[in-house]
Write a protein that holds these residues in place. Structure first.
Motif, PDB file in Angstrom:
ATOM      1  N   LEU A   1       0.585  -1.466   0.368  1.00  0.00           N
ATOM      2  CA  LEU A   1      -0.202  -0.047  -0.247  1.00  0.00           C
ATOM      3  C   LEU A   1       0.802   1.622   0.473  1.00  0.00           C
ATOM      4  O   LEU A   1       0.117   1.966  -0.351  1.00  0.00           O
ATOM      5  N   ALA A   2       2.124   1.130   0.888  1.00  0.00           N
ATOM      6  CA  ALA A   2       2.995   2.452   0.594  1.00  0.00           C
ATOM      7  C   ALA A   2       3.514   2.765  -0.475  1.00  0.00           C
ATOM      8  O   ALA A   2       4.131   3.598  -0.744  1.00  0.00           O
ATOM      9  N   ASN A   3       3.940   1.770  -1.511  1.00  0.00           N
ATOM     10  CA  ASN A   3       4.842   1.565  -2.306  1.00  0.00           C
ATOM     11  C   ASN A   3       4.322   0.754  -3.713  1.00  0.00           C
ATOM     12  O   ASN A   3       4.691   0.124  -3.490  1.00  0.00           O
ATOM     13  N   PRO A   4       2.789   1.269  -4.433  1.00  0.00           N
ATOM     14  CA  PRO A   4       1.956   0.245  -5.087  1.00  0.00           C
ATOM     15  C   PRO A   4       2.897   0.103  -6.254  1.00  0.00           C
ATOM     16  O   PRO A   4       3.401   1.195  -7.096  1.00  0.00           O
ATOM     17  N   PRO A   5       3.049  -1.241  -7.473  1.00  0.00           N
ATOM     18  CA  PRO A   5       3.505  -2.106  -7.875  1.00  0.00           C
ATOM     19  C   PRO A   5       3.212  -1.418  -9.032  1.00  0.00           C
ATOM     20  O   PRO A   5       2.260  -0.727  -9.041  1.00  0.00           O
ATOM     21  N   GLU A   6       3.827  -0.369 -10.536  1.00  0.00           N
ATOM     22  CA  GLU A   6       3.594   0.082 -11.246  1.00  0.00           C
ATOM     23  C   GLU A   6       2.715  -0.245 -12.055  1.00  0.00           C
ATOM     24  O   GLU A   6       2.790  -1.628 -12.562  1.00  0.00           O
ATOM     25  N   GLY A   7       1.470   0.037 -12.545  1.00  0.00           N
ATOM     26  CA  GLY A   7       0.514  -0.342 -13.293  1.00  0.00           C
ATOM     27  C   GLY A   7       0.173  -1.455 -12.618  1.00  0.00           C
ATOM     28  O   GLY A   7      -1.464  -2.496 -13.196  1.00  0.00           O
ATOM     29  N   ALA A   8      -0.139  -1.404 -10.904  1.00  0.00           N
ATOM     30  CA  ALA A   8      -1.570  -2.398 -10.808  1.00  0.00           C
ATOM     31  C   ALA A   8      -1.882  -1.505  -9.929  1.00  0.00           C
ATOM     32  O   ALA A   8      -1.880  -0.805 -10.027  1.00  0.00           O
ATOM     33  N   ASP A   9      -3.298  -2.239 -10.166  1.00  0.00           N
ATOM     34  CA  ASP A   9      -5.061  -2.239 -10.040  1.00  0.00           C
ATOM     35  C   ASP A   9      -5.139  -1.854  -8.501  1.00  0.00           C
ATOM     36  O   ASP A   9      -5.393  -2.672  -7.982  1.00  0.00           O
ATOM     37  N   ILE A  10      -4.535  -1.127  -7.985  1.00  0.00           N
ATOM     38  CA  ILE A  10      -4.463  -1.287  -6.246  1.00  0.00           C
ATOM     39  C   ILE A  10      -5.039   0.085  -5.565  1.00  0.00           C
ATOM     40  O   ILE A  10      -3.941   1.382  -6.217  1.00  0.00           O
ATOM     41  N   ASP A  11      -6.458   0.336  -5.047  1.00  0.00           N
ATOM     42  CA  ASP A  11      -6.907   1.491  -4.432  1.00  0.00           C
ATOM     43  C   ASP A  11      -6.348   0.882  -3.258  1.00  0.00           C
ATOM     44  O   ASP A  11      -5.884   0.974  -2.188  1.00  0.00           O
ATOM     45  N   THR A  12      -5.209   2.751  -3.148  1.00  0.00           N
ATOM     46  CA  THR A  12      -4.492   2.568  -1.923  1.00  0.00           C
ATOM     47  C   THR A  12      -5.763   4.225  -1.133  1.00  0.00           C
ATOM     48  O   THR A  12      -4.851   4.525   0.205  1.00  0.00           O
ATOM     49  N   LYS A  13      -6.583   4.574  -1.493  1.00  0.00           N
ATOM     50  CA  LYS A  13      -7.650   5.064  -0.693  1.00  0.00           C
ATOM     51  C   LYS A  13      -8.797   4.180  -0.097  1.00  0.00           C
ATOM     52  O   LYS A  13      -9.335   3.804  -0.414  1.00  0.00           O
ATOM     53  N   PRO A  14      -8.966   4.784   1.689  1.00  0.00           N
ATOM     54  CA  PRO A  14      -9.617   4.055   2.069  1.00  0.00           C
ATOM     55  C   PRO A  14     -10.979   4.416   2.212  1.00  0.00           C
ATOM     56  O   PRO A  14     -11.097   5.375   0.844  1.00  0.00           O
ATOM     57  N   PRO A  15     -12.360   3.323   1.972  1.00  0.00           N
ATOM     58  CA  PRO A  15     -11.772   2.660   2.778  1.00  0.00           C
ATOM     59  C   PRO A  15     -12.411   1.497   2.081  1.00  0.00           C
ATOM     60  O   PRO A  15     -12.931   0.616   2.958  1.00  0.00           O
ATOM     61  N   ARG A  16     -11.492   1.459   0.960  1.00  0.00           N
ATOM     62  CA  ARG A  16     -11.745   0.252   0.368  1.00  0.00           C
ATOM     63  C   ARG A  16      -9.674  -0.758   0.793  1.00  0.00           C
ATOM     64  O   ARG A  16      -9.507  -0.582  -0.963  1.00  0.00           O
ATOM     65  N   PRO A  17      -9.473  -1.009   1.480  1.00  0.00           N
ATOM     66  CA  PRO A  17      -8.053  -1.558   1.787  1.00  0.00           C
ATOM     67  C   PRO A  17      -8.059  -3.490   0.894  1.00  0.00           C
ATOM     68  O   PRO A  17      -8.156  -4.201   1.832  1.00  0.00           O
ATOM     69  N   ILE A  18      -7.910  -3.061  -0.568  1.00  0.00           N
ATOM     70  CA  ILE A  18      -8.946  -4.744  -0.831  1.00  0.00           C
ATOM     71  C   ILE A  18      -7.897  -5.984  -0.936  1.00  0.00           C
ATOM     72  O   ILE A  18      -8.438  -7.003  -0.521  1.00  0.00           O
ATOM     73  N   PRO A  19      -6.385  -5.705  -0.397  1.00  0.00           N
ATOM     74  CA  PRO A  19      -5.590  -6.326  -0.227  1.00  0.00           C
ATOM     75  C   PRO A  19      -5.670  -6.977   1.171  1.00  0.00           C
ATOM     76  O   PRO A  19      -5.385  -8.351   0.884  1.00  0.00           O
ATOM     77  N   PHE A  20      -5.806  -6.584   1.809  1.00  0.00           N
ATOM     78  CA  PHE A  20      -6.472  -6.917   3.193  1.00  0.00           C
ATOM     79  C   PHE A  20      -7.775  -7.763   3.219  1.00  0.00           C
ATOM     80  O   PHE A  20      -7.814  -8.631   3.847  1.00  0.00           O
ATOM     81  N   ALA A  21      -8.739  -7.219   2.318  1.00  0.00           N
ATOM     82  CA  ALA A  21      -9.734  -7.825   2.927  1.00  0.00           C
ATOM     83  C   ALA A  21      -9.582  -9.260   2.303  1.00  0.00           C
ATOM     84  O   ALA A  21     -10.150 -10.338   3.078  1.00  0.00           O
ATOM     85  N   MET A  22      -8.680  -9.505   0.937  1.00  0.00           N
ATOM     86  CA  MET A  22      -8.592 -10.458   0.818  1.00  0.00           C
ATOM     87  C   MET A  22      -8.442 -11.688   1.635  1.00  0.00           C
ATOM     88  O   MET A  22      -8.387 -12.491   1.336  1.00  0.00           O
ATOM     89  N   PHE A  23      -7.317 -11.272   2.757  1.00  0.00           N
ATOM     90  CA  PHE A  23      -5.966 -12.369   2.296  1.00  0.00           C
ATOM     91  C   PHE A  23      -6.670 -12.217   4.257  1.00  0.00           C
ATOM     92  O   PHE A  23      -6.154 -13.542   4.070  1.00  0.00           O
ATOM     93  N   ARG A  24      -7.240 -11.295   4.422  1.00  0.00           N
ATOM     94  CA  ARG A  24      -8.264 -11.751   5.701  1.00  0.00           C
ATOM     95  C   ARG A  24      -9.332 -13.398   5.562  1.00  0.00           C
ATOM     96  O   ARG A  24      -9.368 -14.060   6.390  1.00  0.00           O
ATOM     97  N   PHE A  25     -10.330 -13.073   4.315  1.00  0.00           N
ATOM     98  CA  PHE A  25     -10.683 -14.027   3.855  1.00  0.00           C
ATOM     99  C   PHE A  25     -10.355 -15.306   3.785  1.00  0.00           C
ATOM    100  O   PHE A  25     -11.074 -16.643   4.246  1.00  0.00           O
ATOM    101  N   VAL A  26      -9.143 -15.510   3.612  1.00  0.00           N
ATOM    102  CA  VAL A  26      -7.789 -16.256   2.798  1.00  0.00           C
ATOM    103  C   VAL A  26      -7.289 -16.861   4.369  1.00  0.00           C
ATOM    104  O   VAL A  26      -8.279 -18.221   4.512  1.00  0.00           O
ATOM    105  N   PHE A  27      -7.631 -16.237   4.976  1.00  0.00           N
ATOM    106  CA  PHE A  27      -6.890 -17.046   5.990  1.00  0.00           C
ATOM    107  C   PHE A  27      -8.129 -17.034   7.072  1.00  0.00           C
ATOM    108  O   PHE A  27      -7.905 -18.299   7.802  1.00  0.00           O
ATOM    109  N   ALA A  28      -8.841 -16.862   7.165  1.00  0.00           N
ATOM    110  CA  ALA A  28     -10.717 -16.854   7.841  1.00  0.00           C
ATOM    111  C   ALA A  28     -11.185 -18.285   7.439  1.00  0.00           C
ATOM    112  O   ALA A  28     -11.038 -18.996   8.480  1.00  0.00           O
TER     113      ALA A  28
END
Length: 292
Positions: free
Chosen positions: A125-152
């Protein structure tokens, strides 16, 4: 919507598979009657033109369930049954844009996410990969939501399958894992969003995963249980959700006929106001459920 229904069905199957298996082998159960001769006491299904719906049913052996949706996209409901030991189990759930969210006094709680996963996601989130579709604006931390689901989901599957043996083993002795050490560890995050990580500990725990952040992942984890058996889970996590495979995981019971009836009614009267609705996807879902 259909993915949420499938996830809900899998969660129901996971929770009740073992009690159902015990009852089928001759247990009278605490549900109030012979399972083989159980009858439907109440059943009601309403599907409206705007996509909203409700359904509920109750059987003579103490099984009941209900679900409702205002728009055919999000849903909430509950189901309950009495196990052979006489204990009553109940799940209350919500299924929406955040996934399937069950609550029940008997369900295991989600363990904390490992620090290295949190650090990896914060770095992304601090250094988004160039060209990657990552939304760094709250409240939609997509990577966090995905990994919370996977680990849960992984934690829920493992805990449900082996909770009994683990509880019995560790209630009588101190865990020897307290002094386990990390034997190997690797964590690679590329500029395009691809990543891979792996680790292994001295007490026989191993895990690895690779994928594209916020899109898809595949991996495996394994450990040796107190009974000396090696447990291993191989999984894929993508647009179809978390899909684990393992010899020790319980298999779901057949899909109830009222679910097929509801899906067939939707197929016969497809919603006209949902742009993402696909008859092909619905047919594939029905065919997949028929195979189980």
């Amino acid at each position: 919507m259909f993915r949420k229904l499938i996830v809900a069905s899998l969660m129901v199957s996971l929770v009740v598979a073992l009690p159902q298996r015990s009852l089928s082998r001759g247990g009278g159960g605490g549900g109030g009657g012979d399972e083989a001769g159980a009858e439907t006491l109440a059943q009601d299904t309403v599907i409206n033109a705007d996509g909203s719906y409700t359904y509920n049913y109750e059987t003579s052996n103490g099984i009941s369930a209900s679900q409702a949706s205002d728009d055919g996209t999000n849903a909430n409901g509950n189901f309950a049954f009495t196990a052979p030991d006489g204990q009553r189990y109940e799940i209350v759930y919500i299924a929406d844009e955040n996934g399937f969210q069950p609550q029940g006094a008997h369900l295991p709680t989600e363990p904390p996410a490992p620090d290295h996963v949190i650090k990896m996601l914060e770095d992304m989130l601090a250094n988004p990969p160039e060209g990657a579709d990552i939304d760094t604006k709250p409240p939609r931390p997509i990577p966090f939501a995905m990994f919370r689901f996977v680990f849960a989901a992984a934690a829920l599957l493992v805990a449900t399958a082996v909770a009994g043996p683990l509880d019995r083993a560790y209630s009588h002795q101190q865990s020897p894992d307290a002094h386990a050490q990390i034997v190997s560890y690797e964590n690679v995050l590329k500029d395009d969003g691809h990543y891979n990580w792996s680790y292994e500990t001295s007490n026989g725990i191993a895990a690895h995963e690779d994928g594209l952040g916020a899109h898809a992942a595949n991996g495996a984890f394994s450990y040796t249980g107190p009974d000396g058996v090696l447990y291993r889970v191989v999984y894929v996590a993508d647009e179809n959700g978390f899909q684990p495979q393992g010899d020790h995981l319980p298999t779901p019971p057949p899909t109830p006929e009222h679910v097929f009836k509801t899906l067939e009614q939707i197929r016969a009267n497809p919603p006209k106001d949902q742009k993402d609705f696909s008859l092909e996807a619905l047919d594939a879902t029905i065919a997949r459920l028929r195979k189980n």
